[in-house]
Design an enzyme around this catalytic site. Structure first.
Site, PDB file in Angstrom:
ATOM      1  N   ARG A  70       0.870  -1.218  -0.010  1.00  0.00           N
ATOM      2  CA  ARG A  70      -0.004   0.062   0.018  1.00  0.00           C
ATOM      3  C   ARG A  70       0.831   1.280   0.064  1.00  0.00           C
ATOM      4  O   ARG A  70       1.792   1.508   0.739  1.00  0.00           O
ATOM      5  CB  ARG A  70      -0.828  -0.121   1.137  1.00  0.00           C
ATOM      6  CG  ARG A  70      -1.954   0.889   1.218  1.00  0.00           C
ATOM      7  CD  ARG A  70      -2.998   0.740   2.428  1.00  0.00           C
ATOM      8  NE  ARG A  70      -3.741  -0.200   2.621  1.00  0.00           N
ATOM      9  CZ  ARG A  70      -4.265  -0.657   3.650  1.00  0.00           C
ATOM     10  NH1 ARG A  70      -4.138  -0.034   4.818  1.00  0.00           N
ATOM     11  NH2 ARG A  70      -5.194  -1.770   3.826  1.00  0.00           N
ATOM     12  N   ARG A 139      -2.012   6.396  10.024  1.00  0.00           N
ATOM     13  CA  ARG A 139      -1.915   6.188   8.624  1.00  0.00           C
ATOM     14  C   ARG A 139      -2.192   7.125   7.800  1.00  0.00           C
ATOM     15  O   ARG A 139      -2.377   8.377   8.017  1.00  0.00           O
ATOM     16  CB  ARG A 139      -3.408   5.144   8.384  1.00  0.00           C
ATOM     17  CG  ARG A 139      -3.442   3.867   9.397  1.00  0.00           C
ATOM     18  CD  ARG A 139      -2.479   2.892   8.820  1.00  0.00           C
ATOM     19  NE  ARG A 139      -2.821   1.437   9.685  1.00  0.00           N
ATOM     20  CZ  ARG A 139      -3.510   0.901   9.247  1.00  0.00           C
ATOM     21  NH1 ARG A 139      -4.367   0.745   8.315  1.00  0.00           N
ATOM     22  NH2 ARG A 139      -3.500  -0.371  10.120  1.00  0.00           N
ATOM     23  N   LYS A 201      -4.178   1.043  14.776  1.00  0.00           N
ATOM     24  CA  LYS A 201      -4.090   2.033  13.609  1.00  0.00           C
ATOM     25  C   LYS A 201      -4.705   3.442  14.475  1.00  0.00           C
ATOM     26  O   LYS A 201      -5.579   3.416  15.261  1.00  0.00           O
ATOM     27  CB  LYS A 201      -4.881   1.463  12.678  1.00  0.00           C
ATOM     28  CG  LYS A 201      -6.235   1.399  12.927  1.00  0.00           C
ATOM     29  CD  LYS A 201      -7.120   0.910  11.859  1.00  0.00           C
ATOM     30  CE  LYS A 201      -7.306  -0.727  11.614  1.00  0.00           C
ATOM     31  NZ  LYS A 201      -7.975  -1.163  10.825  1.00  0.00           N
ATOM     32  N   LYS A 203      -6.326   6.762  12.551  1.00  0.00           N
ATOM     33  CA  LYS A 203      -6.796   7.500  11.264  1.00  0.00           C
ATOM     34  C   LYS A 203      -7.146   8.950  11.319  1.00  0.00           C
ATOM     35  O   LYS A 203      -7.790   9.179  12.167  1.00  0.00           O
ATOM     36  CB  LYS A 203      -7.884   6.727  10.664  1.00  0.00           C
ATOM     37  CG  LYS A 203      -7.311   5.239  10.124  1.00  0.00           C
ATOM     38  CD  LYS A 203      -8.472   4.271   9.650  1.00  0.00           C
ATOM     39  CE  LYS A 203      -7.817   3.158   9.368  1.00  0.00           C
ATOM     40  NZ  LYS A 203      -8.998   2.153   8.764  1.00  0.00           N
ATOM     41  N   CYS A 422     -15.118  -3.097  -0.660  1.00  0.00           N
ATOM     42  CA  CYS A 422     -13.592  -3.602  -0.169  1.00  0.00           C
ATOM     43  C   CYS A 422     -13.058  -4.743  -1.077  1.00  0.00           C
ATOM     44  O   CYS A 422     -13.967  -5.309  -1.766  1.00  0.00           O
ATOM     45  CB  CYS A 422     -13.639  -3.793   1.242  1.00  0.00           C
ATOM     46  SG  CYS A 422     -14.281  -5.330   1.886  1.00  0.00           S
ATOM     47  N   CYS A 428      -7.795 -10.784   0.736  1.00  0.00           N
ATOM     48  CA  CYS A 428      -7.979 -10.433   2.180  1.00  0.00           C
ATOM     49  C   CYS A 428      -8.197 -11.470   2.993  1.00  0.00           C
ATOM     50  O   CYS A 428      -8.985 -12.239   2.997  1.00  0.00           O
ATOM     51  CB  CYS A 428      -8.976  -9.336   2.393  1.00  0.00           C
ATOM     52  SG  CYS A 428      -9.224  -8.970   4.017  1.00  0.00           S
ATOM     53  N   CYS A 467     -16.475  -8.541   5.426  1.00  0.00           N
ATOM     54  CA  CYS A 467     -16.399  -8.829   6.824  1.00  0.00           C
ATOM     55  C   CYS A 467     -16.794  -7.606   7.739  1.00  0.00           C
ATOM     56  O   CYS A 467     -16.614  -6.421   6.964  1.00  0.00           O
ATOM     57  CB  CYS A 467     -15.189  -9.310   7.414  1.00  0.00           C
ATOM     58  SG  CYS A 467     -13.799  -8.355   7.940  1.00  0.00           S
ATOM     59  N   CYS A 471     -14.011  -1.635   5.842  1.00  0.00           N
ATOM     60  CA  CYS A 471     -12.746  -0.996   5.043  1.00  0.00           C
ATOM     61  C   CYS A 471     -13.475  -0.161   4.167  1.00  0.00           C
ATOM     62  O   CYS A 471     -13.002   0.858   3.756  1.00  0.00           O
ATOM     63  CB  CYS A 471     -11.682  -2.034   4.497  1.00  0.00           C
ATOM     64  SG  CYS A 471     -10.968  -2.929   5.810  1.00  0.00           S
TER      65      CYS A 471
END
Ligand code: HEM
Ligand code: SF4
Length: 570
Positions: A70, A139, A201, A203, A422, A428, A467, A471
């Site tokens: 990424r 991020r 994380k 954001k 996503c 994934c 899931c 995302c």
């Protein structure tokens, strides 16, 4: 004190993100083992394996490992050369596609371990980075990508790059491993993050009070630029948003950010750093499921959080400026820049830049970028803006897209234009159901139904994830489908493009083929009973009699028979 999670010890023992990555990288194998798999994320790559191939392989064979890489691009900005370089990387070392992410970055899929170093080195060689695109750090910082050079947009971009710089990991491990930098191990390497980085994380994003295209309420920390006429006065600071949750876990929640206060422009980046430091020092390091800022805020309450912020800040935190609901722009199609030139927003289905069937989007973008050398900007809706075009240029863009079978944004149905999905299967590792692979078919069905009901052009966002991690930001959509298991989804309704309201669980465990049937009665009522200009979710909220915006939803939610009955009119 509870025991720290395994990821915490991996970080602690990793010597500032080194682990044994450099050694394992050259061992000739197809994948990494042990703690390095965790540490690699901080370098911007996830070790994955082809989930489809798992079914095919016999027991003794190894998994089909490949890496997702990424690229973090603050506010989604890159230039023509950088775009072409990334395209070349995709062709040379990845699966030939570039994927625009919902956080304005690019992802490569299918990179083999032997090509990982070349891939990451090339990204850096072109003055971009994969560092901190994943992992327990700040991020990619989101910011409005519209190429407008007025004072407010400039302040938004400056804040986004200021946050990116201030919160970038300082460890030299990245340079040592991928760029053959000199080895240096010093305990003073991470003055902000320390040995164990953040609990999870973090954001951030920067929005305008006139444009919430970065979905500010979903961020751990959001800044909203406040202007007096054309002059920027400062930023509202929002804290504690986050959309991941776990099915059937009542103590996991998708939650919108709440206003902390207002800071003047020169203190905006420092305000974000202070919030990150509170999270670093007090976030949960025992249970990864509760290791987000939103849980700390829920535990402490806003007053305690504000007091801790004030204790750390050397500048005043004023009460937040009251704002009406933030408008939202997707920036697609042709727009005049204030400097007289044009920018053109291209729709990218699920962010995947590829050539499929009659739609040769990748080829079209390649030709346009080679010929016209526009600026390239990525949006938080997985789309691409081409900027700084003159009159002939914007016409050439439209002609090239059409020549390669790419539908212009103004001809797309609203449902497709605002859709997001996503990646999910097959890459994934967390996916339990398909998303990107099946959303085109689902949208075909919705388009047909919405057209028949006279709703083809009514703004509506349909989002899908494989899931509950969220995302593609499903829990703020008008309609969302969230994977439960293969071919089975929960259906949510009630969010909307404004991103300032979370959904209700509408139907649980619906088979893919029945997803449209599950929401059809609501669509039919919307078609026939809505007030002029009333969006699906405003209509839904009115039907069920809710006057307050819902700001969080737990993983344990059951569909309310009463709400569903009200919404479908049975
Ligand atoms: C909470 C737990 C979460 C985990 C463990 C997680 C993990 C992952 C993984 C493994 C991928 C890579 C999928 C692939 O490309 O094959 C991914 C993609 C991505 N995730 Fe998450 N994610 C989580 C939540 C979120 C949330 C809440 C957001 C943003 C609101 C987000 C934003 C993204 C983005 C932007 C991508 C790139 C692909 C895309 O644009 O759809 N993630 N995530
Ligand atoms: S929502 Fe789930 S399935 Fe989709 S990319 Fe994120 S983690 Fe994977």
């Amino acid at each position: 004190m509870s025991k720290e999670s395994k990821v915490e010890s991996a970080k602690r023992q990793g010597r500032h993100l080194r682990g044994t990555i450099a050694e394992q990288l050259h061992d000739g194998g197809s994948h990494f083992e042990g703690d390095d798999v965790t540490l690699l994320k901080f370098h911007g790559t996830y070790q994955q394996d082809d989930r489809d191939a798992r079914k095919r392989r016999d027991e003794s064979a190894e998994k089909a490992f490949a890496f997702m890489v990424r690229v973090a691009l603050p506010a989604g900005a890159l230039d023509a050369d950088q775009y072409l370089a990334l395209e070349e990387v995709a062709d040379r070392w990845a699966n030939g596609t570039l994927r625009v992410t919902t956080r304005q970055g690019f992802q490569f899929h299918g990179v083999l371990k032997r090509d990982l170093k070349a891939t990451i080195a090339e990204v850096n060689h072109r003055l971009m980075t994969t560092l901190a695109a994943c992992g327990d750090v700040s991020r990619n910082v989101m910011g409005c990508p519209a190429p407008v050079d007025d004072e407010v947009h400039q302040a938004v971009r400056a804040a986004a790059s200021g946050i990116a710089q201030r919160l970038r990991p300082a460890s030299k491990a990245y340079h040592e491993i991928w760029l053959d930098g000199e080895k240096q191990v010093s305990t003073e390497e991470e003055p902000f993050y320390g040995d164990v980085y953040l609990p999870r994380k973090f954001k951030t994003g920067v929005a305008l009070a006139t444009d919430n295209c970065v979905d500010i309420w979903s961020q751990d920390v959001g800044l909203v630029a406040i202007a007096d006429g054309r002059t920027i006065t400062g930023f509202n600071v929002l804290v504690g948003g986050g959309l991941g949750m776990t099915h059937h876990k009542a103590d996991t929640t998708a939650r919108l950010a709440q206003p902390l206060g207002f800071v003047t422009t020169e203190h905006a980046v420092e305000a974000v750093r202070i919030v990150a430091s509170i999270f670093r020092d007090h976030g949960n390091r025992a249970d990864r499921r509760h290791a987000r800022l939103k849980y700390l805020l829920a535990e402490w309450g806003m007053e305690r959080f504000r007091a801790e912020f004030a204790r750390r800040a050397e500048f005043p935190l004023a009460p937040p400026v009251e704002l009406p609901p933030l408008p939202y722009h997707d920036h697609l199609g042709r727009h005049r820049q204030p400097d007289g030139r044009w920018f053109y927003g291209v729709f990218v289905q699920s962010g995947r830049i590829t050539d499929t069937g009659g739609q040769r989007l990748k080829t079209a973008l390649h030709e346009i970028v080679v010929r016209l050398r526009p600026g390239v900007r990525l949006t938080g809706q997985q789309n691409v803006l081409l900027t700084d075009l003159d009159d002939a240029g914007v016409k050439a863009v439209e002609a090239a897209l059409r020549a390669h079978g790419v539908t212009p944004a103004q001809e797309l149905s609203a449902a497709r234009r605002f859709s997001m999905a996503c990646p999910a299967l097959p890459t994934c590792g967390l996916a339990v159901a398909d998303s990107e692979r099946v959303i085109p078919e689902l949208l075909d069905r919705f388009e047909a139904e919405l057209s028949a009901l006279g709703l083809r052009d009514e703004p509506l966002t349909i989002r899908m994830t494989g899931c509950p991690n969220g995302c593609a930001r499903p829990y703020t959509a008008d309609i969302a489908f969230v994977g439960r298991s293969l071919g089975l989804y929960n259906v949510y309704v009630g969010g909307g493009l404004g991103g300032d309201r979370v959904v209700d669980l509408f139907r649980a465990d619906v088979r893919f083929d029945e997803l449209l049937d599950a929401v059809r009665p609501l669509l039919v009522r919307w078609a026939t009973e809505r007030a002029p200009g009333e969006g699906l979710s405003d209509f839904y909220q009115r039907l069920v009699g809710r006057t307050e915006r819902r700001t969080s939803i737990s993983g344990r939610e059951e569909p309310s028979a009463e709400l569903v009955a009200l919404a479908v009119g049975s």
